[in-house]
Motif scaffolding. Structure first.
Motif, PDB file in Angstrom:
ATOM      1  N   ASP A 101     -23.606 124.863 -20.636  1.00  0.00           N
ATOM      2  CA  ASP A 101     -24.188 123.792 -19.853  1.00  0.00           C
ATOM      3  C   ASP A 101     -23.289 122.725 -19.530  1.00  0.00           C
ATOM      4  OD1 ASP A 101     -26.643 122.876 -21.927  1.00  0.00           O
ATOM      5  OD2 ASP A 101     -25.474 123.078 -23.731  1.00  0.00           O
ATOM      6  N   PRO A 159     -32.886 121.494 -22.172  1.00  0.00           N
ATOM      7  CA  PRO A 159     -32.040 120.129 -21.756  1.00  0.00           C
ATOM      8  C   PRO A 159     -31.559 120.650 -20.879  1.00  0.00           C
ATOM      9  CG  PRO A 159     -30.666 121.542 -23.204  1.00  0.00           C
ATOM     10  CD  PRO A 159     -31.817 122.299 -23.700  1.00  0.00           C
ATOM     11  N   SER A 189     -35.540 120.989 -30.718  1.00  0.00           N
ATOM     12  CA  SER A 189     -34.810 120.223 -30.046  1.00  0.00           C
ATOM     13  C   SER A 189     -33.549 121.071 -30.298  1.00  0.00           C
ATOM     14  CB  SER A 189     -35.048 118.687 -29.682  1.00  0.00           C
ATOM     15  OG  SER A 189     -33.512 117.813 -28.922  1.00  0.00           O
ATOM     16  N   ASN A 190     -32.917 120.453 -29.077  1.00  0.00           N
ATOM     17  CA  ASN A 190     -31.300 121.404 -29.094  1.00  0.00           C
ATOM     18  C   ASN A 190     -30.449 120.194 -29.546  1.00  0.00           C
ATOM     19  OD1 ASN A 190     -32.644 124.354 -28.069  1.00  0.00           O
ATOM     20  ND2 ASN A 190     -30.960 124.336 -29.057  1.00  0.00           N
ATOM     21  N   THR A 191     -30.649 118.885 -28.876  1.00  0.00           N
ATOM     22  CA  THR A 191     -29.489 118.048 -28.514  1.00  0.00           C
ATOM     23  C   THR A 191     -29.446 117.559 -30.632  1.00  0.00           C
ATOM     24  OG1 THR A 191     -31.380 116.042 -29.208  1.00  0.00           O
ATOM     25  CG2 THR A 191     -31.637 116.832 -27.059  1.00  0.00           C
ATOM     26  N   TYR A 244     -23.209 119.264 -26.516  1.00  0.00           N
ATOM     27  CA  TYR A 244     -24.693 118.857 -26.154  1.00  0.00           C
ATOM     28  C   TYR A 244     -25.620 119.133 -26.766  1.00  0.00           C
ATOM     29  CZ  TYR A 244     -27.700 117.692 -21.745  1.00  0.00           C
ATOM     30  OH  TYR A 244     -28.131 117.207 -21.009  1.00  0.00           O
ATOM     31  N   SER A 245     -25.621 120.663 -26.582  1.00  0.00           N
ATOM     32  CA  SER A 245     -27.334 121.018 -27.074  1.00  0.00           C
ATOM     33  C   SER A 245     -26.370 122.324 -27.964  1.00  0.00           C
ATOM     34  CB  SER A 245     -27.628 122.076 -25.779  1.00  0.00           C
ATOM     35  OG  SER A 245     -27.187 123.208 -24.604  1.00  0.00           O
ATOM     36  N   ASP A 249     -22.833 127.245 -26.361  1.00  0.00           N
ATOM     37  CA  ASP A 249     -23.314 126.317 -25.955  1.00  0.00           C
ATOM     38  C   ASP A 249     -22.312 125.700 -24.717  1.00  0.00           C
ATOM     39  OD1 ASP A 249     -24.532 126.696 -28.374  1.00  0.00           O
ATOM     40  OD2 ASP A 249     -23.204 125.117 -29.061  1.00  0.00           O
TER      41      ASP A 249
END
Length: 239
Positions: free
Chosen positions: A37, A170, A120-122, A42-43, A33
Motif C-alpha cells: 500500500d 483496497p 476485508s483488509n480495512t 492501511y490494510s 502491508d
C-alpha cells in the motif's frame, strides 16, 4: 569457566537468536502491508500483527535477559553470584513475553487472516480486545481458511458488487499486489513461526533460570588480579 557459565553462554546465544527471529516474523506482515500500500496502518493482513507479539513479547521483553545472561558468563563484574541471580530474575520477564507472543499467535492462527475472517483488509474491522484472549477454550484450530481455495463470499450480482470489491481489495498505491493466497501464506508462516519461537524462548528462559540459580548457589569462576608480596598473581576463585 564453570559448566554453569558455559550453560548460561549457550542460553544467552539461543535467546538472542530467538528474539531476532521473533522480530523478523512479526515484521513480515507489517512490511508486506507497507510494500503493498505504500503506507502503514492501511490494510493489515491480520489485526494481531499490530499487537506486536514478536516485536514486544518475543523481542523487547527477552533482550534484557539476553544482555544479562551473556554478561554473566564473562569475566567481568556481572560474572558473580549476583549476576547469575539477576539473569534468572530477568528470565521471568522473558517467560511472560514469550507467553504473550505464543498466545497472540495461537489466536491469529485460529482466526485466519482478516480477509478470511471479515472479508476485508480495512482497520475498521479490527474489533479485537483483551477480553477476547480470555476465551481461549472456545478457539478451534480449523485451518479451512488456509486449505480452501478461497475464503471470501461470492460478491453479489447487483450494484453493491462494486462496493464489495473495493472493500475486499483496497486501492494500491504501489505497483505491487498481494493476493489472497499470498496473504494466507504470509499469515500462517508468520504466526506459526512466532508460536514456535515463543515456546522455545520459554524453554530456554526456564533453562537459564536453573543455570542462574546454580551459579548463584555454587558461585562462578572469575579472573582476579591480586598483588602478593609485590608480585602479580592471576587465578580463578569462586565469587
Amino acid at each position: 569457566m564453570t559448566c554453569t557459565e558455559n550453560w548460561s553462554s549457550c542460553n544467552g546465544f539461543l535467546l538472542l537468536v530467538l528474539a531476532l527471529l521473533a522480530i523478523a516474523f512479526n515484521l513480515t506482515p507489517l512490511v508486506a502491508d507497507y510494500v503493498e500500500d505504500g503506507r502503514p496502518f492501511y490494510s493489515p493482513i491480520s489485526c494481531y500483527e499490530w499487537w506486536l507479539p514478536g516485536l514486544v513479547g518475543g523481542g523487547l521483553l527477552v533482550l534484557p535477559a539476553v544482555s544479562m545472561t551473556l554478561a554473566a558468563r564473562k569475566k567481568g563484574s556481572c560474572n558473580s553470584r549476583g549476576g547469575m541471580l539477576s539473569s534468572s530474575l530477568l528470565c521471568v520477564i522473558s517467560i511472560i513475553g514469550s507467553a504473550y507472543c505464543t498466545l497472540i499467535s495461537i489466536y491469529a492462527i485460529s482466526k485466519g487472516p482478516l480477509i478470511c475472517e471479515k472479508g476485508s483488509n480495512t482497520l475498521e474491522h479490527c474489533d479485537y480486545t483483551l477480553g477476547n484472549l480470555s476465551n481461549i477454550e472456545s478457539l478451534t484450530f480449523d485451518l479451512g481458511w488456509f486449505l480452501n481455495e478461497t475464503c471470501l463470499p461470492t460478491p453479489p450480482a447487483d450494484a453493491n458488487s462494486t462496493v464489495f470489491a473495493r472493500e475486499k481489495l483496497p486501492d494500491f498505491v504501489l505497483d505491487f499486489e498481494i493476493n489472497e493466497r499470498s496473504q494466507k501464506i504470509i499469515h500462517l508462516t508468520a504466526f506459526v513461526g512466532l508460536a514456535i519461537v515463543g515456546l522455545l524462548e520459554a524453554i530456554v528462559a526456564i533453562s537459564q533460570i536453573v543455570a542462574g540459580l546454580f551459579g548463584f548457589l555454587c558461585g562462578t569462576s572469575k579472573k582476579n588480579r591480586r598483588n602478593t608480596d609485590g608480585n602479580q598473581n592471576y587465578g580463578y576463585e569462586s565469587q
